[in-house]
Motif scaffolding. Structure first.
Motif, PDB file in Angstrom:
ATOM      1  N   THR A  36      -7.207  -7.359  -3.619  1.00  0.00           N
ATOM      2  CA  THR A  36      -7.063  -6.183  -2.770  1.00  0.00           C
ATOM      3  C   THR A  36      -7.882  -6.416  -1.516  1.00  0.00           C
ATOM      4  O   THR A  36      -8.997  -6.924  -1.586  1.00  0.00           O
ATOM      5  CB  THR A  36      -7.556  -4.913  -3.501  1.00  0.00           C
ATOM      6  N   ALA A  48       0.884  -1.167   0.000  1.00  0.00           N
ATOM      7  CA  ALA A  48       0.000   0.000   0.000  1.00  0.00           C
ATOM      8  C   ALA A  48       0.920   1.214   0.000  1.00  0.00           C
ATOM      9  O   ALA A  48       1.786   1.335   0.864  1.00  0.00           O
ATOM     10  CB  ALA A  48      -0.915   0.002   1.212  1.00  0.00           C
ATOM     11  N   LYS A  61      -6.175   1.324   4.427  1.00  0.00           N
ATOM     12  CA  LYS A  61      -6.131   1.653   2.999  1.00  0.00           C
ATOM     13  C   LYS A  61      -6.128   0.366   2.189  1.00  0.00           C
ATOM     14  O   LYS A  61      -5.821  -0.696   2.740  1.00  0.00           O
ATOM     15  CB  LYS A  61      -4.912   2.513   2.675  1.00  0.00           C
ATOM     16  N   PRO A  62      -6.477   0.440   0.933  1.00  0.00           N
ATOM     17  CA  PRO A  62      -6.463  -0.780   0.115  1.00  0.00           C
ATOM     18  C   PRO A  62      -5.044  -1.345   0.016  1.00  0.00           C
ATOM     19  O   PRO A  62      -4.096  -0.626  -0.279  1.00  0.00           O
ATOM     20  CB  PRO A  62      -6.953  -0.312  -1.254  1.00  0.00           C
ATOM     21  N   VAL A  63      -4.936  -2.632   0.298  1.00  0.00           N
ATOM     22  CA  VAL A  63      -3.656  -3.323   0.233  1.00  0.00           C
ATOM     23  C   VAL A  63      -3.694  -4.280  -0.950  1.00  0.00           C
ATOM     24  O   VAL A  63      -4.586  -5.136  -1.045  1.00  0.00           O
ATOM     25  CB  VAL A  63      -3.376  -4.097   1.543  1.00  0.00           C
ATOM     26  N   ARG A  64      -2.749  -4.125  -1.842  1.00  0.00           N
ATOM     27  CA  ARG A  64      -2.625  -5.007  -3.008  1.00  0.00           C
ATOM     28  C   ARG A  64      -1.868  -6.263  -2.560  1.00  0.00           C
ATOM     29  O   ARG A  64      -0.818  -6.161  -1.924  1.00  0.00           O
ATOM     30  CB  ARG A  64      -1.859  -4.289  -4.120  1.00  0.00           C
ATOM     31  N   SER A  72       5.699  -2.068   1.501  1.00  0.00           N
ATOM     32  CA  SER A  72       5.376  -3.436   1.095  1.00  0.00           C
ATOM     33  C   SER A  72       5.997  -4.407   2.086  1.00  0.00           C
ATOM     34  O   SER A  72       7.084  -4.170   2.622  1.00  0.00           O
ATOM     35  CB  SER A  72       5.851  -3.725  -0.329  1.00  0.00           C
ATOM     36  N   GLU A  92      -0.261  -9.778  -4.054  1.00  0.00           N
ATOM     37  CA  GLU A  92       0.070 -10.469  -5.289  1.00  0.00           C
ATOM     38  C   GLU A  92       1.287 -11.362  -5.112  1.00  0.00           C
ATOM     39  O   GLU A  92       2.166 -11.064  -4.318  1.00  0.00           O
ATOM     40  CB  GLU A  92       0.321  -9.474  -6.425  1.00  0.00           C
ATOM     41  N   ASN A 138      -8.337  -4.904   2.899  1.00  0.00           N
ATOM     42  CA  ASN A 138      -8.003  -3.920   3.927  1.00  0.00           C
ATOM     43  C   ASN A 138      -7.510  -4.665   5.159  1.00  0.00           C
ATOM     44  O   ASN A 138      -8.058  -5.711   5.518  1.00  0.00           O
ATOM     45  CB  ASN A 138      -9.216  -3.067   4.290  1.00  0.00           C
TER      46      ASN A 138
END
Length: 157
Positions: free
Chosen positions: A72, A46, A149-152, A50, A154, A74
């Motif tokens: 994604t 985010a 907040k939005p957490v990616r 990371s 992957e 939170n």
């Protein structure tokens, strides 16, 4: 004429087998890294922060988690022990063993269907409801940077 027909048929068959063999070979090696579970690295990011999770288990829950990526979510604080986040659905758990979490572990908590980044496991023991996914190496301050907040999420390796 029959001889020419047999030669053409043999040539077409040989070309077909060459193409099929190349396709099979490519499909077997094309996913080579994706089939490896233990040691895979999943990044939670985010903004400029990371945190990498190194997968430490090969079980149905971990494989189901990896199948959802990328996604994604939170993360939020829970009980001054862990940062947790929820998936769009519960993960498969049958056949996945419980664990005795330690600080730095990432787990899946079966009853709530959440992932958890433990940083304070004092007094927490073994539970069949806590499935070990892997390890992370980050400070509490870095974990806090992922909150709210939005957490990616992957797979990077």
């Amino acid at each position: 004429m029959a001889k020419l027909y047999r030669q053409m048929t043999a040539l077409i068959l040989a070309a077909f087998l060459a193409v099929v063999g190349a396709t099979v070979s490519y499909s077997q090696t094309g996913n080579a890294g994706q089939d490896e579970v233990v040691g895979a690295v999943v990044r939670f990011s985010a903004g400029s922060t990371s945190i990498d999770l190194t997968i430490g288990e090969d079980n149905p829950t971990v494989r189901d988690f990896l199948s959802l990526l990328p996604l994604t979510m939170n993360l939020e604080e829970y009980a001054s022990r862990e940062k947790i986040g929820y998936f769009s659905r519960k993960l498969a758990t049958e056949g996945s063993p419980g664990s005795d979490p330690e600080d730095g572990d990432v787990i899946y908590f079966v009853p709530w269907g959440n992932i958890g980044f433990y940083y304070n496991t004092a007094g927490i023991g073994f539970s069949n409801q806590t499935i070990h996914i892997g390890k992370y190496n980050a400070s509490l301050q870095e974990l806090e940077q992922l909150e709210g907040k939005p957490v990616r999420v992957e797979r990077i390796q």
